[in-house]
Design a protein around this motif. Structure first.
Motif, PDB file in Angstrom:
ATOM      1  N   TRP A  25       0.938  -1.209   0.108  1.00 32.43           N
ATOM      2  CA  TRP A  25       0.102  -0.056  -0.031  1.00 32.43           C
ATOM      3  C   TRP A  25       0.684   1.324  -0.096  1.00 32.43           C
ATOM      4  CZ3 TRP A  25      -4.995  -1.135   3.401  1.00 32.43           C
ATOM      5  CH2 TRP A  25      -6.165  -0.675   2.811  1.00 32.43           C
ATOM      6  N   ARG A  26       2.193   1.186   0.337  1.00 31.11           N
ATOM      7  CA  ARG A  26       2.930   2.064   0.430  1.00 31.11           C
ATOM      8  C   ARG A  26       2.610   3.453   1.526  1.00 31.11           C
ATOM      9  NH1 ARG A  26       5.451  -1.215  -1.491  1.00 31.11           N
ATOM     10  NH2 ARG A  26       6.245  -1.527  -3.510  1.00 31.11           N
ATOM     11  N   ILE A  27       2.117   2.663   2.789  1.00 32.16           N
ATOM     12  CA  ILE A  27       1.330   3.734   3.641  1.00 32.16           C
ATOM     13  C   ILE A  27       1.998   3.011   5.126  1.00 32.16           C
ATOM     14  CG2 ILE A  27      -0.597   4.106   4.893  1.00 32.16           C
ATOM     15  CD1 ILE A  27      -2.060   3.856   2.378  1.00 32.16           C
ATOM     16  N   GLY A  28       2.322   4.039   5.880  1.00 33.46           N
ATOM     17  CA  GLY A  28       2.896   3.650   7.511  1.00 33.46           C
ATOM     18  C   GLY A  28       4.014   4.602   7.647  1.00 33.46           C
ATOM     19  N   GLY A  29       3.980   4.879   9.007  1.00 35.58           N
ATOM     20  CA  GLY A  29       5.258   5.564   9.533  1.00 35.58           C
ATOM     21  C   GLY A  29       6.356   4.678   9.457  1.00 35.58           C
ATOM     22  N   LEU A  30       7.310   4.960  10.669  1.00 34.84           N
ATOM     23  CA  LEU A  30       8.380   4.218  10.924  1.00 34.84           C
ATOM     24  C   LEU A  30       8.533   3.275  11.786  1.00 34.84           C
ATOM     25  CD1 LEU A  30      10.892   7.321  11.477  1.00 34.84           C
ATOM     26  CD2 LEU A  30      10.390   6.271   9.085  1.00 34.84           C
ATOM     27  N   ALA A  31       8.939   2.097  11.590  1.00 34.62           N
ATOM     28  CA  ALA A  31       9.256   0.994  12.352  1.00 34.62           C
ATOM     29  C   ALA A  31      10.674   1.159  13.179  1.00 34.62           C
ATOM     30  CB  ALA A  31       9.563  -0.475  11.447  1.00 34.62           C
ATOM     31  N   GLN A  32      10.208   1.061  14.605  1.00 34.81           N
ATOM     32  CA  GLN A  32      11.522   1.217  15.190  1.00 34.81           C
ATOM     33  C   GLN A  32      12.710   0.529  15.097  1.00 34.81           C
ATOM     34  OE1 GLN A  32      10.585   0.461  19.485  1.00 34.81           O
ATOM     35  NE2 GLN A  32      12.267   1.847  20.246  1.00 34.81           N
ATOM     36  N   PHE A  33      12.495  -0.633  14.708  1.00 38.39           N
ATOM     37  CA  PHE A  33      13.635  -1.698  14.139  1.00 38.39           C
ATOM     38  C   PHE A  33      12.846  -2.758  13.158  1.00 38.39           C
ATOM     39  CE2 PHE A  33      14.602  -0.767  18.589  1.00 38.39           C
ATOM     40  CZ  PHE A  33      15.869  -0.372  18.442  1.00 38.39           C
ATOM     41  N   PHE A  34      13.829  -2.977  12.110  1.00 48.49           N
ATOM     42  CA  PHE A  34      13.574  -3.969  11.049  1.00 48.49           C
ATOM     43  C   PHE A  34      14.925  -4.894  11.087  1.00 48.49           C
ATOM     44  CE2 PHE A  34      14.128  -5.325   6.803  1.00 48.49           C
ATOM     45  CZ  PHE A  34      13.077  -5.761   6.536  1.00 48.49           C
ATOM     46  N   SER A  35      14.298  -6.319  10.737  1.00 45.93           N
ATOM     47  CA  SER A  35      15.419  -7.211  10.548  1.00 45.93           C
ATOM     48  C   SER A  35      14.713  -8.172   9.599  1.00 45.93           C
ATOM     49  CB  SER A  35      15.626  -7.846  11.950  1.00 45.93           C
ATOM     50  OG  SER A  35      16.742  -8.806  11.838  1.00 45.93           O
ATOM     51  N   ALA A  36      15.726  -8.849   8.772  1.00 50.32           N
ATOM     52  CA  ALA A  36      15.507  -9.689   7.688  1.00 50.32           C
ATOM     53  C   ALA A  36      16.458 -10.952   8.181  1.00 50.32           C
ATOM     54  CB  ALA A  36      15.580  -9.377   6.481  1.00 50.32           C
ATOM     55  N   PRO A  37      16.153 -11.597   9.206  1.00 48.69           N
ATOM     56  CA  PRO A  37      17.118 -12.933   9.634  1.00 48.69           C
ATOM     57  C   PRO A  37      17.327 -13.863   8.562  1.00 48.69           C
ATOM     58  CG  PRO A  37      15.080 -13.183  10.615  1.00 48.69           C
ATOM     59  CD  PRO A  37      15.107 -11.665  10.027  1.00 48.69           C
ATOM     60  N   ALA A  38      18.315 -14.402   8.054  1.00 49.98           N
ATOM     61  CA  ALA A  38      18.673 -15.197   7.024  1.00 49.98           C
ATOM     62  C   ALA A  38      18.464 -16.880   7.522  1.00 49.98           C
ATOM     63  CB  ALA A  38      20.203 -15.156   6.575  1.00 49.98           C
ATOM     64  N   GLY A  39      18.223 -17.045   8.566  1.00 51.49           N
ATOM     65  CA  GLY A  39      17.966 -18.592   8.992  1.00 51.49           C
ATOM     66  C   GLY A  39      17.498 -18.529  10.611  1.00 51.49           C
TER      67      GLY A  39
END
Length: 330
Positions: A25-39
């Motif tokens: 939707w390309r909507i929303g404020g800021l995420a405090q943290f983001f992570s994309a774990p590999a495993g």
């Protein structure tokens, strides 16, 4: 945003990520943290760190079917892996089926079980199965999102749905422990499951086992080509989340909204599509408030005209707990 109470932040965590960059939707404020774990190891590290810091965690795939608050998310947003490194630990693989592999010499009557990663693309896996001559997900051609999101929402189209082919899921709980759960235990129903509408996320799907059967590549690709043509003709272009409302019994929500003259209705940058009225488009810098206001306009008009209360197919994330997810606001 509040400062975490204690504990070091894993090096791969990114601060202040715009949720508008993580959602369709390309909507929303800021995420405090983001992570994309590999495993598995990185995912368990992320969950342990979030528990130490008393951070809520919400898991996403491709970010479809979600509306995040303009205020953002005060916690950790996790994007789950699209492959299976480490997730088979302690879980014997099905014969001949490891990490999404399928036998290539099966008979025409053969059936098999296939384990897929939660972060894998639903459409991508449907196309891969079709090319290999295995039936089970061909109805999912063109549906945005991941395997995990499709299960959480019990995605379906063109006479098929997740509940028809899902055997079981492998979950990871917030404390990092792994658990197998049968499809029956997920309470899969029309566009919902027991995993939906939990913020923070209570159980994260890391992989799922599907029942597939032998077919022919030519037949499956022909079916998917036809579905693709249909979707091109009726799915609006532009940022959206897919269908906003669940279909009321015996009725198409889109056709009902269209019939009431609401196609083209607008609130700020949010627009009811004229091509498919169950889509709300981000027609230019739409905010979550714009979308919620437009949802309420549609709901109120439908209720006044028919007495029916349209329920949301989407999930609202990061809003105050009093923000309703179904029904009409008073």
């Amino acid at each position: 945003m509040p400062v975490p109470r204690s504990g070091s932040i894993p090096h791969r965590w990114i601060r202040a990520v715009p949720l508008s960059s993580l959602t369709t939707w390309r909507i929303g404020g800021l995420a405090q943290f983001f992570s994309a774990p590999a495993g598995l190891a990185e995912l368990q590290e992320d969950l342990a760190a979030a528990q130490r810091m008393v951070l809520p965690v919400f898991a996403i795939g491709d970010g479809s079917n979600l509306l995040f608050s303009d205020a953002g998310y005060d916690g950790l947003i996790l994007r789950l892996p699209d492959s299976l490194p480490g997730f088979q630990d302690g879980d014997p693989p099905e014969p001949g089926l490891q990490n999404g592999d399928l036998p290539d010499n099966a008979s025409a009557e053969a059936r098999a079980q296939l384990r897929l990663a939660a972060g894998a693309s639903l459409t991508g896996e449907a196309r891969r199965l079709a090319r290999l001559g295995w039936s089970g997900l061909e109805w999912a051609e063109g549906i945005p999102g991941t395997i995990g999101g499709a299960i959480t929402n019990n995605a379906g189209a063109h006479g098929g749905s997740i509940d028809q082919v899902l055997d079981r899921v492998q979950l990871i709980l917030p404390d990092g422990t792994l658990e197998e759960r049968s499809a029956a235990a997920l309470d899969l129903a029309y566009r919902t499951s027991s995993l939906k509408h939990h913020d923070p996320t209570q159980a994260f799907i890391v992989s799922a086992v599907f029942q597939v059967k032998r077919s022919t590549t030519e037949q499956l690709l022909a079916i998917m080509k036809g579905i693709h043509r249909q979707r091109e003709a009726k799915v609006p272009q532009g940022p959206s989340c897919g269908c906003v409302f669940r279909n009321p019994e015996g009725e198409s929500a889109g056709k009902l909204i269209q019939r009431l003259g609401l196609a083209g209705a607008r609130s700020g940058g949010a627009l009811v599509s004229s091509l498919h009225a169950n889509f709300i488009l981000n027609a230019g810098r739409a905010s979550a408030v714009d979308v919620l206001d437009l949802i309420e306009i549609v709901r109120r008009r439908v209720f006044d005209a028919t007495g029916q209360r349209l329920e949301l197919e989407i999930q609202l994330v990061g809003f105050p707990h009093e923000q309703p997810t179904t029904g009409l606001r008073s």
